[in-house]
Scaffold this active site. Structure first.
Site, PDB file in Angstrom:
ATOM      1  CE  LYS A  70      -3.907   2.062   2.558  1.00  0.00           C
ATOM      2  NZ  LYS A  70      -4.821   1.930   3.704  1.00  0.00           N
ATOM      3  CB  SER A  79      -8.138   3.970   2.694  1.00  0.00           C
ATOM      4  OG  SER A  79      -7.311   3.315   3.651  1.00  0.00           O
ATOM      5  CB  SER A 138      -8.604   1.197   5.631  1.00  0.00           C
ATOM      6  OG  SER A 138      -9.309   2.383   5.421  1.00  0.00           O
TER       7      SER A 138
HETATM    8  N1  GLN Z   1     -13.266   4.714   5.978  1.00  0.00           N
HETATM    9  C1  GLN Z   1     -12.693   5.189   7.180  1.00  0.00           C
HETATM   10  C2  GLN Z   1     -12.274   6.632   7.009  1.00  0.00           C
HETATM   11  O1  GLN Z   1     -12.508   7.161   5.989  1.00  0.00           O
HETATM   12  C3  GLN Z   1     -11.547   4.340   7.603  1.00  0.00           C
HETATM   13  C4  GLN Z   1     -10.313   4.597   6.849  1.00  0.00           C
HETATM   14  C5  GLN Z   1      -9.172   3.779   7.308  1.00  0.00           C
HETATM   15  O2  GLN Z   1      -9.340   2.806   8.042  1.00  0.00           O
HETATM   16  N2  GLN Z   1      -7.974   4.195   6.928  1.00  0.00           N
HETATM   17  O3  GLN Z   1     -11.713   7.218   7.872  1.00  0.00           O
END
Ligand code: GLN
Length: 493
Positions: free
Chosen positions: A78, A159, A183
């Protein structure tokens, strides 16, 4: 020979060790899949030579009887992980051109264990999002399609959307993800793969671009539970460079994998039965409960009374920490610098940040600075910290009655690209089942449970006690063994 890109991490490790195929053949097959997968936009940087060099080292290690735990396994990384000499942008315009001088602890552990890198994976900008649509470099397209004959492009989740797309499209046998509020788990659920977020502190955050430091955790995403266990062992461990790193030995998770849940109590939190949950998600949850019973577990109903406050709490704490973390992007130290003619220092900061950050990142910085501002600090930030403590206590009390919790991972299957992008609240609601365990720092995993009526994957989530990754992995395995999930997207790209 069978298509090597169908193999998982354990298959590759064992096949290379047995001499069934060479690591170079494996790396070449995945490099070719990455090149062919361009239409999915899952990769921001491709590093085929890195994968090949690690493969050659693995083949040499086999010859000298010197194989390491991940020798011959090429991975996707990532783009939140700093990789020495390889551009790292966190999918943000503000880090365009940033080439780290150092390797994150996680990537150096993985490479030290013999893994190679296929490339850097697209993601939501600074890991803020649930659909990969906040990337400055275009969204990832899920390899999955609905079975309605239409051609709608779907979100791979976020994400870690490049990560989930890469594994489900067989462009990588395993990838790194990060999970601040879901995410790893939500994109795994959307694409029919497995992913685990370990206990906060298991995986070092050093060299991981920071979003919300009290929540950020790295973890693996892969085809199945065993592969996640193998990767997590290589990623975990104490790091003196991360002040919140846990100084504990890394258990032999893979060796102790067992799908036998006899003597285990699986808790079903009643507050996760949210309004408007699709019947198919309810049905999958019931099915998961039946599988857990079949594996020998006792099912107990538990209560997590503060669940409904978890999302608002997360969306105060995460932006607050983000607004502070992202103050470092000033046009001086990293990446982009926007210096309009005659601009002074303040104007340079403002121009750089206005230009470099995407809309969602700006929204979070504004929310974060607001909830931290002198007039509102106690009303929002302090209050959220208190509610976070109540959420932690809920879990502590539930774990007096059970060993793991079983819930759906997300309240829906993958949604269409563009469907929620204009409505941040609808997007945030997608995190309803993943955020509470993040606030409590607990290990949690998603495993595929089945397909919905439209042919899209649905995930089940297992949440464990602090440090009980083994319990989480074992319950995940029990589900995996019973779900028999073999569906994969057709290679339309
Ligand atoms: N979807 C969540 C956010 O937008 C979690 C994102 C994540 O875990 N990095 O914050």
């Amino acid at each position: 020979m069978t298509d090597l890109t169908n193999l998982g991490i354990a298959d590759i490790r064992d096949g290379v060790a047995a001499g069934t195929f060479s690591a170079r053949e494996v790396a070449s097959a995945f490099n070719a899949a990455v090149a062919k997968g361009k239409p999915l936009n899952a990769w921001l940087v491709e590093t085929p030579d890195h994968a090949l060099a690690a493969a050659d080292a693995a083949d040499a290690a086999r010859a000298s009887g010197d194989l390491k735990p991940l020798s011959g396994v090429p991975l996707g990384i990532k783009d939140l992980f700093c990789t020495k000499g390889v551009e790292t942008t966190a999918a943000s315009g503000i880090l365009k051109g940033f080439v780290p001088q150092y390797e994150s602890t996680i990537t150096s552990k993985l490479f030290g264990a013999g893994a190679g890198m296929l490339g850097k994976l697209n993601m939501d900008q600074f890991a803020m999002g649930s659909s990969n649509e906040t990337s400055a470099f275009g969204n990832v397209i899920s390899p999955w399609k609905r079975n309605d004959g239409g051609n709608a492009a779907l979100a791979p989740g976020g994400s870690s959307g490049g990560s989930s797309a890469a594994v489900s499209a067989r462009m990588a046998p395993g990838v790194t993800g990060t999970d601040t509020g879901g995410s790893i788990r939500q994109p795994a659920a959307f694409t029919g793969i497995s992913g685990i977020k370990p206990t906060y502190g298991r995986c070092s955050r050093w060299g991981v671009v920071a979003f919300a430091s009290s929540l950020d955790q790295a973890g693996p995403m892969a085809k199945d539970v065993r592969d996640c266990a193998i990767m997590l062992e290589a990623m975990s461990g104490f790091d003196p460079k991360d002040a919140t790193s846990l100084d504990l030995p890394v258990p032999a998770w893979e060796k102790r994998l067992s799908g036998d849940l006899k003597g285990k109590r699986v808790g079903i939190p009643r507050e996760y039965r949210v309004d408007n949950m699709p019947a198919e998600i309810e049905a999958l949850w019931e099915q998961g409960i039946a599988w857990a019973k079949d594996a020998g577990a006792e099912i107990v109903e538990v209560s997590l009374p503060h669940t409904k406050y978890a999302l608002p709490t997360y969306y105060i704490i995460a932006p607050a920490e983000a607004s502070s973390n992202l103050a470092r992007y000033d046009g001086v130290r990293y990446g982009l610098r926007d210096l309009p003619d005659g601009a002074n220092l303040q104007e340079m900061y403002a121009a750089t940040r206005a230009d470099g950050f995407g809309a969602e990142v700006k929204r979070r910085i504004m929310i974060g600075t607001y909830v931290l501002s002198a007039g509102f600090y106690d009303a929002y930030f302090t209050k959220a910290q208190k509610v976070r403590s109540l959420i932690v206590r809920d879990f502590e009390q539930a774990f007096e009655k059970c060993d793991v919790l079983l819930t759906p991972t997300a309240p829906s299957a993958a949604f269409g690209l563009g469907e929620k992008a204009a409505d941040p609240i609808a997007m945030y609601l997608n995190d309803v089942f993943t955020v509470p365990s993040s606030l409590a720092g607990l290990p949690a995993m998603s495993v595929p449970g089945g397909l919905d009526g439209q042919g899209l994957p649905l995930g089940l989530q297992i949440i464990g006690r602090p440090l009980d990754e083994q319990g989480v992995l074992n319950a995940g395995l029990a589900i995996e063994e019973r779900a028999g999930f073999t569906a994969r997207p057709g290679a339309w790209w």
